[in-house]
Design a protein around this motif. Structure first.
Motif, mmCIF file in Angstrom:
data_model
loop_
_atom_site.group_PDB
_atom_site.id
_atom_site.type_symbol
_atom_site.label_atom_id
_atom_site.label_comp_id
_atom_site.label_asym_id
_atom_site.label_seq_id
_atom_site.Cartn_x
_atom_site.Cartn_y
_atom_site.Cartn_z
ATOM 1 N N GLY A 137 0.930 -1.285 0.016
ATOM 2 C CA GLY A 137 0.027 0.023 0.116
ATOM 3 C C GLY A 137 0.778 1.199 0.114
ATOM 4 N N LEU A 151 -5.767 5.940 -6.889
ATOM 5 C CA LEU A 151 -6.466 4.824 -6.067
ATOM 6 C C LEU A 151 -7.798 5.357 -5.844
ATOM 7 N N ARG A 152 -8.606 4.426 -5.507
ATOM 8 C CA ARG A 152 -9.988 4.604 -5.226
ATOM 9 C C ARG A 152 -10.033 5.346 -3.955
ATOM 10 N N ASN A 153 -9.208 4.996 -2.904
ATOM 11 C CA ASN A 153 -9.137 6.078 -1.715
ATOM 12 C C ASN A 153 -7.627 6.506 -1.584
ATOM 13 N N ASP A 156 -5.442 5.830 1.721
ATOM 14 C CA ASP A 156 -5.582 4.471 2.357
ATOM 15 C C ASP A 156 -4.188 3.766 2.232
ATOM 16 N N SER A 159 -4.033 0.146 0.586
ATOM 17 C CA SER A 159 -4.542 0.103 -0.933
ATOM 18 C C SER A 159 -3.902 -1.014 -1.522
ATOM 19 N N THR A 160 -4.582 -1.748 -2.363
ATOM 20 C CA THR A 160 -4.050 -2.884 -3.226
ATOM 21 C C THR A 160 -4.231 -2.519 -4.639
ATOM 22 N N ASP A 163 -7.446 -1.672 -5.852
ATOM 23 C CA ASP A 163 -7.812 -0.458 -5.543
ATOM 24 C C ASP A 163 -7.336 0.743 -6.660
#
Length: 263
Positions: A137, A151-153, A156, A159-160, A163
């Protein structure tokens, strides 16, 4: 002891220190990765000896055994990891290890043997990142900061690859064990490498990294131990030595910006 002789001696030191931790009230065993953790520990041994603490350093080349050894009471404490990694380890392994004190930051960096700048990365470039959740992440957050992914967030830390919502260069990712990343630099276009492994591979983060975390990185490396044992006098003396002005000076002069004091 010069750096080369010290590093050559580390495997012998680890082998010689097998078995449980001595319980004589003076010996303190610490699990650490070789660079920079064991080097920093080596620098405080004389000061601890004057305080009546016999510091024994056990060197590991992975991020799992140092925690297992502390949890199983084979060593007293360890010094190699960030808080996000510790939290993930505790959650996945059912351990209850505690972060005692932050000592330094090792900026994560992106390295390449093929390209001299990030802008030169081609479409479809292969990027290697750590395969454990916290460092993976962390690598993705650094790539996002460089504009290579979104990234989606965006905030975060765990995150992976799932994401990633934008990947303009269609980067192809390989998730590998952190310790192996320097060895694949000739096989990938970019590798995100923790500074301890970068230094061990003779990479200079200040000079060689194409992208790198700055001094505001939240990924501080901690001394970690078992809950309820942070007031052990030996541990208190260790932390005082590691957070001393002398250690701050050692980190600044020895690593020249590749490792940063966090106190």
């Amino acid at each position: 002891m010069n750096r080369r002789r010290f590093l050559l001696a580390l495997p012998l030191l680890a082998a010689a220190c097998s078995g449980g931790a001595p319980d004589d009230g003076k010996t303190l065993t610490v699990a650490a990765t070789a660079v920079p953790h064991a080097e920093i520990l080596e620098s405080v041994k004389p000061a601890l000896a004057k305080e009546g603490v016999d510091l024994r350093i056990r060197v590991f080349n992975d991020y799992v055994q140092p925690n297992l050894q502390v949890d199983q009471k084979q060593v007293d404490v360890n010094y190699f990891q960030t808080k996000p990694y510790l939290d993930t380890f505790n959650a996945s392994r059912g351990t209850h290890l505690v972060a005692y004190a932050g000592i330094h930051v090792e900026p994560l960096g992106g390295y390449s043997h093929r390209w001299k700048t990030l802008s030169a990365l081609p479409q479809g470039a292969t990027v290697a990142i750590p395969n454990e959740a916290s460092n993976g992440g962390r690598a993705l957050l650094l790539l996002q900061r460089a504009g290579l992914v979104r990234l989606r967030n965006p905030a975060d830390p765990l995150s992976t690859l799932h994401d990633i919502v934008a990947n303009p260069k269609n980067l192809q990712f390989k998730e590998l064990e952190s310790a192996t990343l320097p060895r694949v630099l000739d096989q990938v276009d970019l590798a995100l490498i923790n500074t301890n492994y970068a230094l061990d591979a003779k990479l200079n983060p200040v000079r060689d990294a194409l992208l790198i975390e700055d001094a505001n990185s939240p990924y501080v490396n901690f001394v970690v131990g078992r809950a309820g044992e942070e007031k052990d006098p030996r541990v208190v003396k260790l932390i005082a030595a590691l957070r001393s002005p002398a250690t701050r000076d050692f980190i600044k002069t020895h690593y020249k910006g590749a490792v940063l004091p966090a106190f």
